[in-house]
Design a protein around this motif. Structure first.
Motif, mmCIF file in Angstrom:
data_model
loop_
_atom_site.group_PDB
_atom_site.id
_atom_site.type_symbol
_atom_site.label_atom_id
_atom_site.label_comp_id
_atom_site.label_asym_id
_atom_site.label_seq_id
_atom_site.Cartn_x
_atom_site.Cartn_y
_atom_site.Cartn_z
ATOM 1 N N SER A 175 1.444 -0.874 5.464
ATOM 2 C CA SER A 175 1.978 0.493 5.466
ATOM 3 C C SER A 175 3.348 0.545 6.127
ATOM 4 O O SER A 175 3.796 1.615 6.549
ATOM 5 C CB SER A 175 1.008 1.429 6.205
ATOM 6 O OG SER A 175 -0.244 1.466 5.569
ATOM 7 N N GLU A 193 2.347 7.093 8.966
ATOM 8 C CA GLU A 193 1.399 7.042 7.860
ATOM 9 C C GLU A 193 0.763 5.650 7.791
ATOM 10 O O GLU A 193 1.460 4.631 7.859
ATOM 11 C CB GLU A 193 2.122 7.337 6.546
ATOM 12 C CG GLU A 193 1.209 7.495 5.363
ATOM 13 C CD GLU A 193 0.785 8.942 5.157
ATOM 14 O OE1 GLU A 193 0.133 9.214 4.149
ATOM 15 O OE2 GLU A 193 1.101 9.791 6.012
ATOM 16 N N SER A 195 -2.757 -2.820 8.597
ATOM 17 C CA SER A 195 -1.827 -1.690 8.666
ATOM 18 C C SER A 195 -0.380 -2.119 8.429
ATOM 19 O O SER A 195 0.481 -1.265 8.188
ATOM 20 C CB SER A 195 -1.942 -0.994 10.023
ATOM 21 O OG SER A 195 -1.592 -1.873 11.070
ATOM 22 N N LYS A 202 0.811 -1.212 0.000
ATOM 23 C CA LYS A 202 0.000 0.000 0.000
ATOM 24 C C LYS A 202 0.847 1.266 0.000
ATOM 25 O O LYS A 202 0.426 2.300 -0.510
ATOM 26 C CB LYS A 202 -0.944 0.004 1.207
ATOM 27 C CG LYS A 202 -2.225 -0.787 0.990
ATOM 28 C CD LYS A 202 -3.277 -0.413 2.027
ATOM 29 C CE LYS A 202 -4.607 -1.093 1.733
ATOM 30 N NZ LYS A 202 -4.578 -2.521 2.011
ATOM 31 N N ILE A 203 2.041 1.222 0.592
ATOM 32 C CA ILE A 203 2.866 2.435 0.615
ATOM 33 C C ILE A 203 3.942 2.439 -0.457
ATOM 34 O O ILE A 203 4.559 3.476 -0.711
ATOM 35 C CB ILE A 203 3.517 2.670 1.995
ATOM 36 C CG1 ILE A 203 4.489 1.531 2.334
ATOM 37 C CG2 ILE A 203 2.472 2.853 3.070
ATOM 38 C CD1 ILE A 203 5.412 1.874 3.491
ATOM 39 N N ALA A 233 -1.843 3.605 5.273
ATOM 40 C CA ALA A 233 -2.633 3.565 4.040
ATOM 41 C C ALA A 233 -3.732 2.526 4.199
ATOM 42 O O ALA A 233 -3.516 1.452 4.763
ATOM 43 C CB ALA A 233 -1.742 3.213 2.855
ATOM 44 N N SER A 278 -4.643 7.575 2.654
ATOM 45 C CA SER A 278 -3.772 7.417 3.820
ATOM 46 C C SER A 278 -3.999 8.561 4.789
ATOM 47 O O SER A 278 -4.505 9.633 4.420
ATOM 48 C CB SER A 278 -2.296 7.368 3.402
ATOM 49 O OG SER A 278 -1.898 8.601 2.828
#
Length: 391
Positions: free
Chosen positions: A191, A345, A188, A155-156, A347, A336
């Motif tokens: 991320s 952070e 999570s 995701k990141i 996302a 995010s």
């Protein structure tokens, strides 16, 4: 005797311009409500899915997040040997001792930077993470133990600089190479950036871990395990169910998202209600002959009131359905935000659920009732003598 509902449906479509304007106002209000709830739901789901009901998370006593925690090697060794830990497939304890720190990374496609979580794990514990958190390498490969290699959450990876396969990023004085991207069932963890804890530990915080996660041999023994570990004077730890811990981490920000979204929706909702009210008042004014006919035919004031109220609700529900259609494409879109608990952070994907759609439609119906009540009341109170004159 009630007025047939088909009469109200036909009346709505006899005024297409006014009805469409009202529907659009209600629709956009409902769409924003769905967006706010889907945002909070997606964030909450990302954090909660990070935890397993079968796992236990151990932090330093008093720590409210992994970032603020610290566990020594001696503490880790004692925890690893405790009898409540389940064995893994290889017979070794199903334990993951993690180094967790933040690093500031430049964003891609937009100015500025943000904190990203770096997690150092024991490579031998990766099978435990695969089972517990459904971690899978989807591009490239897993990092080699003892090397300056990392894998990045999918995701990141497209959101931050130097996260592509083969690219390099510097932590402290060492340069690490990205060798893979991984998924973790939308949690999570997607991320985060993961590497070998033995390599990352001296780069960031020295000889200390931030957390330990282990699979329980018997989940019904959690209370006993918690009491035994927290009362051990050698440890100085707090013990949490992993899923409960991450759910608690999500509550504050998810609540802020919902409240902020509802505040905006209420402001827009007031405008939509006045729009519906104006449309219905116009309808009542233009249909005095129809109202007179209904009264002469024997329909009472109560039936007239309910009929016009139903018409307003039908109009609002059509707008609500339009709002649902407008909002549906955001389902699954990735955005995010900063997690207030870890200041990193996270996302996550918008999550439009059937419950959210039902709440949105109920909200539309309420707007229809509020916006249509006064016009319906006016229609029901029209004197019969005046109605007869209008005929």
């Amino acid at each position: 005797m009630a007025i047939p509902i088909v009469y109200n449906v036909r009346s709505v479509f006899r005024r297409p311009a006014a009805s469409f304007t009202t529907m659009v106002g209600v629709g956009f209000t409902v769409a924003i409500l769905i967006g706010a709830l889907a945002l909070a739901s997606g964030f909450h789901a990302a954090l909660v899915s990070s935890g397993s009901p079968h796992n236990v998370l151990v932090l330093r006593k008093g720590a409210d997040s992994e970032i603020s925690s610290g566990l020594t090697r001696q503490t880790i060794d004692i925890l690893r040997a405790n009898p409540y830990v389940a064995p893994g497939p290889d017979g070794r304890p199903a334990v993951s001792a993690d180094v967790v720190v933040l690093t500031n990374r430049a964003r891609l496609g937009q100015p500025g930077s943000s904190n990203v979580t770096i997690r150092g794990i024991d490579p031998a514990a990766f099978p435990f993470r695969e089972r517990a958190n459904d971690v899978r390498i989807v591009d490239g490969r897993m990092f080699q133990p003892g090397t300056a290699e990392v894998v990045v959450g999918r995701k990141i990876a497209p959101r931050f600089a130097d996260c592509g396969l083969g690219q390099q990023m510097q932590f402290g004085t060492r340069v690490f190479t990205v060798v893979g991207h991984f998924t973790a069932a939308g949690s999570s963890f997607e991320s985060e950036i993961w590497g070998d804890n033995a390599v990352l530990m001296p780069v960031f915080r020295g000889d200390v871990y931030q957390s330990l996660t282990f699979a329980m041999r018997d989940t019904s023994q959690f209370a006993a395990a918690k009491q035994a570990l927290e009362s051990d004077p050698r440890l100085g730890v707090d013990v949490h169910r992993e899923r409960d811990f991450y759910e608690q981490q999500s509550q504050m920000l998810a609540t802020v998202m919902r409240v902020a979204g509802l505040f905006i929706v209420l402001i827009m909702g007031i405008g939509a209600v006045f729009g519906a009210m104006n449309t219905m008042f116009g309808s009542v004014g233009a249909r005095t002959r129809e109202i007179a006919t209904l009264l002469v035919l024997g329909f009472g004031p109560g039936a007239v009131l309910l009929s016009f109220l139903a018409e307003s609700v039908i109009l609002a529900l059509l707008g609500g359905a339009l709002g649902c259609l407008i909002a549906l494409p955001i389902n699954g879109m990735v955005t995010s935000t900063t997690n207030f608990s870890s200041f990193s952070e996270v996302a996550f994907a918008f999550r439009v659920t059937p419950v959210i759609l039902a709440v949105a439609m109920a909200f539309a119906a309420v707007m229809g009732v509020v916006g249509g009540f006064l016009p319906a009341l006016r229609a029901s109170r029209q004197p019969l003598a005046r109605a007869l004159r209008d005929l």
